[in-house]
Motif scaffolding. Structure first.
Motif, PDB file in Angstrom:
ATOM      1  N   VAL B  95       1.087  -1.202   0.157  1.00  0.00           N
ATOM      2  CA  VAL B  95      -0.198  -0.151   0.377  1.00  0.00           C
ATOM      3  C   VAL B  95       0.899   1.463  -0.150  1.00  0.00           C
ATOM      4  N   LEU B 151      -4.563  -3.915  11.864  1.00  0.00           N
ATOM      5  CA  LEU B 151      -4.925  -2.603  11.106  1.00  0.00           C
ATOM      6  C   LEU B 151      -4.640  -1.351  11.545  1.00  0.00           C
ATOM      7  N   ALA B 154      -0.972  -1.733  10.775  1.00  0.00           N
ATOM      8  CA  ALA B 154      -1.441  -1.381   9.128  1.00  0.00           C
ATOM      9  C   ALA B 154      -1.045   0.753   8.768  1.00  0.00           C
ATOM     10  N   ALA B 155      -2.067   0.569   9.195  1.00  0.00           N
ATOM     11  CA  ALA B 155      -2.415   2.567   9.185  1.00  0.00           C
ATOM     12  C   ALA B 155      -1.475   2.828   9.872  1.00  0.00           C
ATOM     13  N   PHE B 156      -1.083   2.626  11.481  1.00  0.00           N
ATOM     14  CA  PHE B 156      -0.146   3.709  11.541  1.00  0.00           C
ATOM     15  C   PHE B 156       1.466   3.651  11.209  1.00  0.00           C
ATOM     16  N   LEU B 158       2.046   3.367   8.059  1.00  0.00           N
ATOM     17  CA  LEU B 158       1.763   3.716   6.970  1.00  0.00           C
ATOM     18  C   LEU B 158       2.798   5.084   5.725  1.00  0.00           C
ATOM     19  N   ALA B 159       2.545   5.987   6.939  1.00  0.00           N
ATOM     20  CA  ALA B 159       3.212   7.439   6.669  1.00  0.00           C
ATOM     21  C   ALA B 159       4.244   7.043   5.995  1.00  0.00           C
TER      22      ALA B 159
END
Lengths: 317, 287
Positions: B95, B151, B154-156, B158-159
Motif C-alpha cells: 500500500v 489494522l 498497518a495504518a499507523f 503507513l505514513a
C-alpha cells in the motif's frame, strides 16, 4: 510531445505533465491513466478508517462523559475545563517536558561528541559506530526492564558492582529515589536515542569538504577551536533536524517509564502517556482521557508544525 | 601511521579512544549482561549478579519459550506478534509503495493536502491517539482482537512507508517507465510488472523498518489486548517483570532469557541490514 524530447528530459518525467501537454484527443494516454485512483485507494481506506475516523471519534467523545462500557453523556466543555484545572495533568506535562528537554539535549551533545570522535577515522571506527548504535536496537520494553534490573535497589547490578569494588557507601535506591528516578529515566532515554543523532552528525561531517578543514588547520583553528568555530556552524542544519526528530521521538516516552517506575516513586516520573493510560484504563474516565488526548495532540502537533516551518526558514536552501 | 604525531597528539588520541571505550561499555554492556545471564541458573544469579555463567545452563531459553509464564508460554506471544506483524508488514509495503508511486509520479488534486496530512501525523505523540483508537476499536468490537491490532499497525506505519517510497520513486529512472508506457501498458500494469521488480531493495528497507516497529510496539498492544493468549511480545515481556521494585513474578534466569529472546530478532535484522538502515535513516531526514 515527441519521443526525442522525452528522452532529452533530464529530470524525472511526470507522466501527468506529459499528458497535459499532449493533445486532448490522444486516446491511448487516456486509457493509460485509467485506474490511477487505485494507487491511492488502499491508503485512503487504511488511513481514513483507522487514523482519521478514530481521531474524529476521539474529538467527539471529548465532549462526553463515558466509562467505556455504558452509554455516553454529553457534558459540553466540562472535560476540557477539568483538564485545564487539573494539577495532575499539568504535573505530567511538566515531567514530560523535562524528559523531552533532558533527552534531546543529552542525545545531541553525546551524539555530536561520538560523531566527532568517530570522524578522526581511527582504526576500527566502524566497529565503534555499530557498537554505539546497538543500544537503540534493543526493544524499548526490554531496555527498560534491563536498566530496571541494573538500578534495582535490592540486588541490582549497579549496587552489586559498587559493593564488589569497595564503594559500598555509594550504593543507592536509584529508581526508588524520587530525586533520581527522572534523571535515570532520562539517562535511559539518551542510551536509547543517541544512535540516530550520531549517524546524522556523522553523515553531516562527511559532507564538509576536507579542503575547508585543512584551511582551518592552517589558520590555526584546530582541536576544540576548530569544532566550535568551523564545524559547529556547518552542522547547524543537521542539528535543527536532529533536535526536531529527538523532540518528536522523546515526547512519546511511555514504555520505559511503564516498566521502570510505573510513574513513581510518588508521581516523580508521571509522564503524560502514563496519566492518559491510567485515566482511561484504570479509572475508566474515557471522555476525560479523550479530551486530554485532543489537547495534547493539537498542542504537540501544532507546535511542532510551527517549529518545522521555522526550521525550514532557518535552513539555508 | 603515528610517525608524525607529537606526544600531545598521541595523548589526545588515547584519551579519545578511552572515552569511546567507556561509552561502548555502557552502550553494549547491559545487552551483553542480559545475554550471558540468560545462561545462568537462578542460584548462580542470586549468588553473584554480574559473574559469568559457571557452569553454562543452556535450558533457560527453552523453559521460558515453552512453559506457561503468564498463563501462556512466551512462544505463543512471539507467534502472536508474527501473525499480526507479517501481514501488517506486507500490507504496509504494498500500500505504501502504491501511494508513494502516485505521489512521486502523478499530479492530482489534493496531493499537497495528502502530503501535509502525512506530515501532521508525524509529530502527534502516539499516546495521544491511544485512547481515541481504543474507543473506536471498542465500538467496532475489535479490542482483544489480533485482526484489530493488525489494522492499527498497518495504518499507523503507513505514513513512513509512503514517505520513504515516494522519495525512492521520484528518483526512479523515467526512461524505463516511459518505455513500458509506450509499449501500451497501463500505469497499473507497468507498476506491477516493471516498477515493483526494480524496487525490491527499498521495499525490503521499508519492510525491515516496519517489522522493527511492530516487534517493538507496546502502547497499542498493551491498550488494545488484555487476553494473555492474544498478547504480543512486548506486553508479555513487561508482564514478566513488575518494574522498579524488582519483585520479579518469574525467576531471574527466565527473566533474562525472555529479554535475550525478545532482543535477538531486532539484533539480527540490524547486523544484517546495518548499511541499509543507516541509509534509510539519513534519507528520511532529507524529507
Amino acid at each position: 510531445m515527441s519521443t526525442a524530447r522525452r528522452r532529452l528530459a533530464t529530470k524525472p518525467l511526470d507522466p501527468v505533465r506529459t499528458s497535459r501537454r499532449s493533445p486532448p484527443n490522444s486516446g491511448r494516454r487516456l486509457t493509460q491513466h485509467k485506474g490511477r485512483w487505485l494507487f491511492l485507494l488502499p491508503s485512503f481506506l487504511l488511513l481514513g478508517g483507522f487514523v482519521v475516523v478514530p481521531l474524529m471519534l476521539g474529538i467527539i467523545l471529548a465532549f462526553f462523559q463515558w466509562n467505556g462500557l455504558g452509554s455516553a453523556t454529553f457534558v459540553g466543555l466540562a472535560n476540557f475545563v477539568a483538564a485545564i484545572s487539573d494539577p495532575k495533568f499539568w504535573h505530567s506535562v511538566a515531567i514530560t517536558l523535562w524528559y523531552v528537554f533532558g533527552t534531546t539535549l543529552g542525545c545531541n551533545v553525546l551524539g555530536l561528541s561520538l560523531a566527532l570522535a568517530l570522524f578522526t577515522k581511527f582504526r576500527g571506527w566502524k566497529i565503534f559506530r555499530t557498537l554505539f548504535y546497538l543500544s537503540g536496537v534493543m526493544p524499548i520494553v526490554a531496555t527498560g526492564i534491563t536498566w530496571g534490573l541494573i538500578f534495582n535497589p535490592g540486588d541490582g547490578l549497579l549496587n552489586a558492582f559498587l559493593g564488589a569494588i569497595g564503594l559500598r557507601q555509594f550504593e543507592g535506591l536509584w529508581l526508588a529515589n524520587p530525586h533520581l528516578a527522572l534523571p535515570l529515566i532520562i539517562f535511559v532515554g539518551i542510551w536509547i536515542g543517541v544512535g540516530l543523532p550520531m549517524i546524522l552528525f556523522s553523515a553531516g561531517l562527511m559532507r564538509i569538504s576536507p579542503a575547508l578543514l585543512e584551511a582551518a588547520d592552517l589558520d590555526g583553528a584546530f582541536g576544540v577551536k576548530r569544532v566550535w568555530y568551523v564545524i559547529l556552524p556547518l552542522l547547524k542544519p543537521v542539528m535543527i533536524v536532529t533536535t526536531l526528530m529527538l523532540i518528536i521521538s522523546s515526547i512519546q516516552v511511555f514504555a520505559t517509564v511503564w516498566v521502570m517506575t510505573g510513574g513513581g516513586p510518588g508521581y516523580a516520573t508521571y509522564v503524560l502517556g502514563i496519566y492518559l493510560y491510567n485515566t482511561a484504563f484504570e479509572y475508566n474516565r474515557f471522555g476525560y482521557a479523550n479530551a486530554m488526548s485532543v489537547i495534547v495532540a493539537v498542542v504537540a502537533g501544532a507546535s511542532m508544525m510551527v517549529a518545522m516551518k521555522f526550521a525550514r526558514i532557518a535552513e539555508p536552501g | 601511521m603515528s610517525k608524525g604525531m607529537s606526544l600531545q597528539q598521541r595523548a589526545t588520541r588515547l584519551t579519545l579512544i578511552g572515552a569511546l571505550t567507556i561509552w561502548a561499555i555502557i552502550s553494549v554492556g547491559p545487552i551483553f549482561w542480559v545475554y550471558y545471564s540468560s545462561f545462568k541458573s537462578n542460584s548462580q544469579i542470586v549468588a553473584n549478579v554480574w559473574a559469568l555463567p559457571h557452569p553454562w545452563v543452556w535450558t533457560n531459553w527453552i523453559t521460558v519459550l515453552t512453559s506457561a509464564v503468564n498463563s501462556v508460554p512466551f512462544l505463543t506471544n512471539i507467534l502472536n506478534t508474527l501473525i499480526i506483524g507479517i501481514p501488517a508488514v506486507t500490507v504496509v509495503i504494498l500500500v505504501g509503495s502504491l501511494a508513494g508511486f502516485a505521489l512521486a509520479r502523478f499530479r492530482f488534486g489534493g496531493a499537497q493536502a495528502f502530503q501535509l496530512f502525512l506530515l501532521v501525523l508525524l509529530p502527534v505523540p502516539q499516546f495521544a491517539v491511544m485512547v481515541p483508537v481504543w474507543s473506536y476499536m471498542h465500538t467496532l468490537g475489535l479490542t482483544n482482537s489480533r485482526v484489530g491490532l493488525f489494522l492499527v499497525y498497518a495504518a499507523f506505519n503507513l505514513a513512513l512507508a509512503i514517505t520513504l517510497m515516494r522519495g525512492f520513486f521520484s528518483n526512479f529512472p523515467s526512461d524505463i517507465l516511459e518505455a513500458a508506457l509506450l509499449d501500451g501498458c497501463t500505469e497499473w500494469y507497468a507498476f506491477w510488472r516493471v516498477v515493483v521488480p526494480l524496487s525490491v531493495g527499498p521495499m525490503i528497507t521499508v519492510g525491515i523498518l516496519t517489522f522493527g516497529s511492530v516487534w517493538n510496539e507496546f502502547l497499542f498492544a498493551v491498550s488494545l489486548i488484555q487476553d494473555p493468549s492474544k498478547m504480543t511480545v512486548q506486553p508479555a515481556l513487561a508482564a514478566l517483570s513488575a518494574g522498579a521494585t524488582g519483585q520479579l513474578t518469574f525467576g531471574w534466569a527466565q527473566q533474562f532469557s525472555a529479554l535475550a529472546i525478545t532482543t535477538v530478532i531486532p539484533l539480527i535484522l540490524f547486523l544484517l541490514f546495518q548499511n541499509r538502515i543507516f541509509r534509510a535513516v539519513t534519507l528520511q531526514v532529507q524529507e
